[in-house]
Design an enzyme around this catalytic site. Structure first.
Site, PDB file in Angstrom:
ATOM      1  N   ARG A  84       0.812  -1.237   0.000  1.00 15.67           N
ATOM      2  CA  ARG A  84       0.000   0.000   0.000  1.00 15.67           C
ATOM      3  C   ARG A  84       0.833   1.268   0.000  1.00 15.67           C
ATOM      4  NH1 ARG A  84      -3.799  -2.641   3.648  1.00 15.67           N
ATOM      5  NH2 ARG A  84      -5.389  -3.554   2.314  1.00 15.67           N
ATOM      6  N   LYS A 106       3.787  11.931 -10.564  1.00 15.50           N
ATOM      7  CA  LYS A 106       3.004  11.068 -11.456  1.00 15.50           C
ATOM      8  C   LYS A 106       3.813   9.806 -11.720  1.00 15.50           C
ATOM      9  CE  LYS A 106       0.221  14.059 -14.404  1.00 15.50           C
ATOM     10  NZ  LYS A 106       0.001  14.352 -15.832  1.00 15.50           N
ATOM     11  N   GLU A 148      10.379  18.901 -23.534  1.00 14.63           N
ATOM     12  CA  GLU A 148       9.545  19.061 -22.327  1.00 14.63           C
ATOM     13  C   GLU A 148       9.807  20.428 -21.675  1.00 14.63           C
ATOM     14  OE1 GLU A 148       7.046  17.232 -21.613  1.00 14.63           O
ATOM     15  OE2 GLU A 148       7.460  15.081 -21.690  1.00 14.63           O
ATOM     16  N   LYS A 190       7.787  23.703 -12.721  1.00 14.15           N
ATOM     17  CA  LYS A 190       6.926  22.535 -12.507  1.00 14.15           C
ATOM     18  C   LYS A 190       6.536  22.421 -11.042  1.00 14.15           C
ATOM     19  CE  LYS A 190       5.815  17.859 -13.408  1.00 14.15           C
ATOM     20  NZ  LYS A 190       6.081  16.618 -14.083  1.00 14.15           N
ATOM     21  N   GLU A 200      -3.708  17.381 -10.353  1.00 15.79           N
ATOM     22  CA  GLU A 200      -4.128  17.759 -11.696  1.00 15.79           C
ATOM     23  C   GLU A 200      -5.627  18.024 -11.819  1.00 15.79           C
ATOM     24  OE1 GLU A 200      -1.644  16.116 -14.986  1.00 15.79           O
ATOM     25  OE2 GLU A 200      -3.590  15.583 -15.800  1.00 15.79           O
ATOM     26  N   HIS A 211       0.632  16.497 -25.263  1.00 19.97           N
ATOM     27  CA  HIS A 211       0.654  15.098 -24.840  1.00 19.97           C
ATOM     28  C   HIS A 211      -0.525  14.278 -25.346  1.00 19.97           C
ATOM     29  CE1 HIS A 211       4.056  16.293 -22.560  1.00 19.97           C
ATOM     30  NE2 HIS A 211       4.200  15.100 -22.008  1.00 19.97           N
ATOM     31  N   HIS A 215       0.897  11.077 -26.826  1.00 14.55           N
ATOM     32  CA  HIS A 215       0.649   9.730 -26.289  1.00 14.55           C
ATOM     33  C   HIS A 215      -0.045   8.847 -27.321  1.00 14.55           C
ATOM     34  CE1 HIS A 215       0.938  10.944 -21.748  1.00 14.55           C
ATOM     35  NE2 HIS A 215       2.106  10.839 -22.333  1.00 14.55           N
ATOM     36  N   HIS A 228       9.501   9.619 -26.497  1.00 14.34           N
ATOM     37  CA  HIS A 228       8.438  10.408 -25.882  1.00 14.34           C
ATOM     38  C   HIS A 228       8.568  11.895 -26.241  1.00 14.34           C
ATOM     39  CE1 HIS A 228       5.473  11.649 -22.930  1.00 14.34           C
ATOM     40  NE2 HIS A 228       6.352  12.474 -22.394  1.00 14.34           N
TER      41      HIS A 228
END
Ligand SMILES: NC(=O)c1ccc[n+]([C@@H]2O[C@H](COP(=O)([O-])OP(=O)(O)OC[C@H]3O[C@@H](n4cnc5c(N)ncnc54)[C@H](O)[C@@H]3O)[C@@H](O)[C@H]2O)c1
Length: 329
Positions: A84, A106, A148, A190, A200, A211, A215, A228
């Site tokens: 957990r 993330k 990025e 950021k 978010e 993205h 993606h 990416h």
């Protein structure tokens, strides 16, 4: 127990340094995962969870993620779910991971149907970004990290955008003096967005600029050769186009396209729109009402748009994929 998660090539480059840094830990267990995007699979996550149990992992064990965004996303996800949730420390070794992926919590793995579709928010206790790591980075990886940084700068930090515009060639050549302030500014930009909106719900969504198509392209490519950062660069171009058809971004678009061209983003390989659209329909940014697009109004001003219908996206994408970019000089 400290679980050091990394790939073989990265352990070869940095393993000894990290081991030395962890010398005070009671036990260090090294878990080797596949290199690059292929680390981000359910199979790898299961293998790592099981190995952590076998090697005595407990609630107070820690995970150290040594690598680029791929290792960071996988190791962060594994840490978020193991018993957990155990603590994770991110040691990003690519420019992309330093300016973006390691900060903000993330974590995710990919499914064949859609990228990053299983994951969690799990903030690292520490991020240790050592700029010396960037010296061994191939130019293609520098380019991806710069994309990025450009993404972040164009919607959040006009000063950083101008710096990248000024120094693009130096940055692409890996000039350490030029790179350091870009890394620092990007992390600051950021971190400030993430602090205000950790999960978010609002402003953080701006960081998804480029993205949605990015993606989609990566998923349609089967997480193969398309990097990416390169996918995001093409996603930014497409988002600019959607914005321009709404009358936005007329001053920003030429500047942004010029920087992307100077970063030598490779042309997109021929790709059929169908699988890309299918992947975008499964994009995790979508709600049941539809997809949220991040568009640029102007430098430093982004906009989340939720009313773009699929027919418009399909027509725009077909034209976009048909066009050669960059065009003749
Ligand atoms: N979690 C987030 O917020 C977030 C944000 C952006 C991107 N991402 C994810 O990050 C991933 C991309 O990460 P990436 O661009 O860092 O690529 P990557 O982690 O796939 O690494 C690319 C290659 O660079 C090599 N490499 C790493 N560091 C090196 C070094 N210092 N010297 C030489 N080679 C080195 C790796 O071994 C690998 O082969 C994608 O899966 C993307 O979805 C996550």
């Amino acid at each position: 127990v400290v679980f050091l998660v990394s790939s073989q090539p990265l352990l070869g480059l940095f393993g000894e340094r990290v081991q030395a840094g962890l010398a005070g830990a009671r036990a260090i267990e090294t878990l080797v995962v596949p290199d690059g995007e292929s680390a981000k699979t359910p199979e790898t996550a299961i293998a790592v969870w099981r190995e952590m149990l076998r090697r005595g992992g407990k609630r107070d064990s820690r995970v150290v993620a040594l690598g680029g965004g791929s290792v960071g996303d996988l190791a962060g996800f594994v840490a978020s779910t193991f018993l957990r949730g155990v603590a994770v420390l991110q040691v990003p070794t690519t420019l992309l991971a330093q300016v973006d992926a390691s900060v903000g919590g993330k974590t995710a793995i990919d499914l064949p149907e859609a990228k990053n579709s299983v994951g969690a928010f799990h903030h690292p206790d520490w991020v240790l970004a050592d700029s010396d790591c960037l010296a061994s980075l191939p130019q293609a990886e520098l380019r991806c990290g710069l994309v990025e940084a450009v993404k972040m700068a164009s919607l959040l930090d006009a000063e950083l955008f101008s710096r990248i515009e000024r120094d693009a060639e130096l940055l692409l050549a890996g000039d350490a003096e030029a790179l350091r302030p870009v890394v620092v500014a990007a992390i600051a930009a950021k971190a400030s967005v993430v602090e205000d909106d950790p999960e978010e719900g609002g402003r953080r969504r701006l960081l998804n600029f480029g993205h949605t198509l990015g993606h989609g392209l990566e998923t349609a490519d089967g997480y193969g050769g398309l990097r990416h950062g390169d996918a995001v660069a093409h996603g930014i171009r497409f988002a600019l186009r959607l914005g321009q058809s709404r009358g936005w971004g007329h001053q920003l678009a030429p500047r942004l396209l010029d920087v992307l061209a100077r970063l030598a983003i490779p042309a997109l390989e021929r790709v059929a729109p169908g699988p890309v659209i299918d992947a975008m329909r499964r994009d995790k940014k979508g709600s049941e009402a539809g997809l949220a697009w991040v568009l640029a109004e102007e430098l430093g001003r982004g906009r989340i748009v939720t009313d773009i219908g699929w027919p418009e996206v399909e027509v725009a994408l077909a034209a976009f994929l048909d066009e050669a970019w960059p065009g003749p000089a």
